[in-house]
Design a protein around this motif. Sequence first.
Motif, PDB file in Angstrom:
ATOM      1  N   TYR A  29     -23.027  -8.944  35.595  1.00 53.67           N
ATOM      2  CA  TYR A  29     -23.537  -8.471  34.320  1.00 53.67           C
ATOM      3  C   TYR A  29     -22.956  -7.206  34.083  1.00 53.67           C
ATOM      4  CZ  TYR A  29     -27.027 -12.287  34.542  1.00 53.67           C
ATOM      5  OH  TYR A  29     -27.620 -13.433  34.958  1.00 53.67           O
ATOM      6  N   VAL A  30     -22.754  -7.073  33.011  1.00 47.74           N
ATOM      7  CA  VAL A  30     -22.100  -5.760  32.475  1.00 47.74           C
ATOM      8  C   VAL A  30     -23.207  -4.841  32.368  1.00 47.74           C
ATOM      9  CG1 VAL A  30     -21.063  -4.650  30.394  1.00 47.74           C
ATOM     10  CG2 VAL A  30     -20.643  -7.047  30.761  1.00 47.74           C
ATOM     11  N   GLY A  31     -23.015  -3.695  33.318  1.00 47.27           N
ATOM     12  CA  GLY A  31     -23.907  -2.614  33.334  1.00 47.27           C
ATOM     13  C   GLY A  31     -23.570  -1.230  32.439  1.00 47.27           C
ATOM     14  N   TRP A  32     -22.295  -1.046  31.967  1.00 49.07           N
ATOM     15  CA  TRP A  32     -22.023   0.014  31.254  1.00 49.07           C
ATOM     16  C   TRP A  32     -20.899  -0.664  30.223  1.00 49.07           C
ATOM     17  CZ3 TRP A  32     -17.748   2.874  29.903  1.00 49.07           C
ATOM     18  CH2 TRP A  32     -18.012   3.897  29.537  1.00 49.07           C
ATOM     19  N   ALA A  33     -20.673  -0.063  29.017  1.00 50.41           N
ATOM     20  CA  ALA A  33     -19.656  -0.457  28.051  1.00 50.41           C
ATOM     21  C   ALA A  33     -19.437   0.632  27.365  1.00 50.41           C
ATOM     22  CB  ALA A  33     -20.038  -1.741  27.432  1.00 50.41           C
ATOM     23  N   GLY A  34     -18.327   1.139  27.245  1.00 53.63           N
ATOM     24  CA  GLY A  34     -17.915   2.303  26.236  1.00 53.63           C
ATOM     25  C   GLY A  34     -16.733   2.043  25.734  1.00 53.63           C
ATOM     26  N   PRO A  75     -30.550  -6.980  28.562  1.00 62.37           N
ATOM     27  CA  PRO A  75     -30.084  -6.295  27.486  1.00 62.37           C
ATOM     28  C   PRO A  75     -31.037  -4.985  27.339  1.00 62.37           C
ATOM     29  CG  PRO A  75     -31.003  -8.067  26.512  1.00 62.37           C
ATOM     30  CD  PRO A  75     -30.825  -8.409  27.996  1.00 62.37           C
ATOM     31  N   ASP A  76     -32.241  -5.156  27.814  1.00 64.38           N
ATOM     32  CA  ASP A  76     -33.316  -3.874  27.673  1.00 64.38           C
ATOM     33  C   ASP A  76     -33.473  -3.305  28.929  1.00 64.38           C
ATOM     34  OD1 ASP A  76     -33.743  -4.745  24.968  1.00 64.38           O
ATOM     35  OD2 ASP A  76     -35.262  -6.278  25.469  1.00 64.38           O
ATOM     36  N   SER A  77     -32.917  -3.501  29.974  1.00 67.49           N
ATOM     37  CA  SER A  77     -32.806  -2.949  31.380  1.00 67.49           C
ATOM     38  C   SER A  77     -32.342  -1.215  31.065  1.00 67.49           C
ATOM     39  CB  SER A  77     -32.027  -3.588  32.196  1.00 67.49           C
ATOM     40  OG  SER A  77     -31.745  -2.821  33.613  1.00 67.49           O
ATOM     41  N   SER A  78     -32.941  -0.401  31.975  1.00 68.15           N
ATOM     42  CA  SER A  78     -32.405   0.925  32.043  1.00 68.15           C
ATOM     43  C   SER A  78     -31.182   0.714  32.690  1.00 68.15           C
ATOM     44  CB  SER A  78     -33.652   1.561  32.813  1.00 68.15           C
ATOM     45  OG  SER A  78     -33.599   0.850  34.059  1.00 68.15           O
ATOM     46  N   LEU A  79     -30.806  -0.243  33.329  1.00 71.31           N
ATOM     47  CA  LEU A  79     -29.468  -0.114  33.983  1.00 71.31           C
ATOM     48  C   LEU A  79     -28.347  -0.711  32.995  1.00 71.31           C
ATOM     49  CD1 LEU A  79     -29.935  -1.901  37.506  1.00 71.31           C
ATOM     50  CD2 LEU A  79     -29.451   0.649  36.851  1.00 71.31           C
ATOM     51  N   SER A  80     -28.651  -1.173  31.705  1.00 72.68           N
ATOM     52  CA  SER A  80     -27.822  -1.635  30.781  1.00 72.68           C
ATOM     53  C   SER A  80     -27.554  -0.456  29.957  1.00 72.68           C
ATOM     54  CB  SER A  80     -28.454  -2.741  30.075  1.00 72.68           C
ATOM     55  OG  SER A  80     -28.605  -3.786  31.204  1.00 72.68           O
ATOM     56  N   GLU A  81     -26.129   0.181  30.033  1.00 69.60           N
ATOM     57  CA  GLU A  81     -26.038   1.268  29.002  1.00 69.60           C
ATOM     58  C   GLU A  81     -24.721   1.079  28.073  1.00 69.60           C
ATOM     59  OE1 GLU A  81     -24.738   5.986  29.563  1.00 69.60           O
ATOM     60  OE2 GLU A  81     -25.888   4.886  31.307  1.00 69.60           O
TER      61      GLU A  81
END
Length: 457
Positions: free
Chosen positions: A436-441, A362-368
């Motif tokens: 893993y979910v990388g991006w969610a919008g 959740p705190d990764s720079s790849l998780s947006e």
Amino acid sequence: MDVLIVGAGPTGLALGIDLARRGLDALVVERERGLFPGSRGKGIQPRTQEVFEDLGVLDAIRTAGGTYPARVVWKDGERGGDQPMFEPVAADEGAPYTEPWMVPQWRTQEILYARLVELGGKVAFGREVTGLEQDAEGVHVRCADGTALRARYVVAADGGRSVVRRAVGVGMTGETVDPSPFVVADVRVGGLDRACWHTFPAADGTGLALCPLAGTDDFQLAAKLPEGTEPDLTLDGLRKLVAAYTHLDGDDLTELRWASGFRPRAALADRFRAGRVFLAGDAAHVHSPAGGQGLNTSVQDAYNLGWKLGAVLHGGAPQELLDTYEEERRANAAAMLGLSTGVHRGEVQRGKATVQLGLGYPDSSLSEERRAVPSAVRAGDRAPDGTVDGVRLFDAFRGPHWTLLGATAPVAGVKALPAAPESYGPGVFLVRPDGYVGWAGDSADGLGDYLATVGLR
């Protein structure tokens, strides 16, 4: 070559499989003449079963093993009642595997090795790495036989005493978990049923356990000895332990197949990357075996690193993507060390805490996370299983691609489904190759910028 992997344990073999299916030129080298012969890491956690399903080995793993038996505590030759080893974790559509699966480590490695060979990968046995030098383009690796190898990147999967880690000058920080010596061995034993994990605690806190190893005729013997004791790993030495701690005669232990002694320690490498060299598995983190976290965390290391190496080497992703390996995996490994130590000391119950389904980035720079009101599944979370238009998500995820739920695929290399399951909540979800979910919008607006950071545009 693209990648040289040092060490043919579960970490190195899993990484080799992932790189082979991505078409990378990779080689695994192993100083021993064959695969590891012992049962040490025998528990395959649910999250690792999901990884193995993606890598194409889960059916073989399930066939080779079995569920964990209940534990029985013996006292003064009297058998107590059955006790479950794990607190139950409820299965649902999003988590099809919720119980650890027992497979002796030697058998897991045989299955991984067979899959690697099936994909065209190779292991060079009897090839010991003694040192290396890096330059701007790659790594020059020296071997004990006087030969040398050249690779663009090197992955150290050569265990807790990693030669590669020392060669690049990365230290480890840690502590002793238990000052007592421990013994683990694969043995044949008569006089015990195979329906239970038999434990024989002593009043002084030491003890011995005999666990039937699923898929074999063997038992795994595990013993905690008094401080200051030097373990005797011979057949006679283990017979004396059986006679001292159990109601059995020493001669009931009829065969010794493998044995090892150790003192539990928890330690974390100061870095997981040094230039073009990455540390994975026990080369990056050592731990107590309690709770069955080590092999599983090591496989997760490989699964995280594989797609990133593929994206940089063959997918046009920026080099900076490789920095996220340490960012994501070191934090997870640190949490695993604390968990394993807690289980070892009896502070944490095996079950929900140890199945690894809740681990994420959740705190990764790849998780947006771009939604105004995030739902139950957020960027950085493990992407649960489910069904969309009759398609099982884990089937859709399988393979080295990204998956987009809820929108049309904007670029090649992304597989699209028209929606996400209700369990995900509203939105558009981009699922990484490692699930893993990388991006969610709320919509696909802004997705293009994220895709560029991972080499998909």
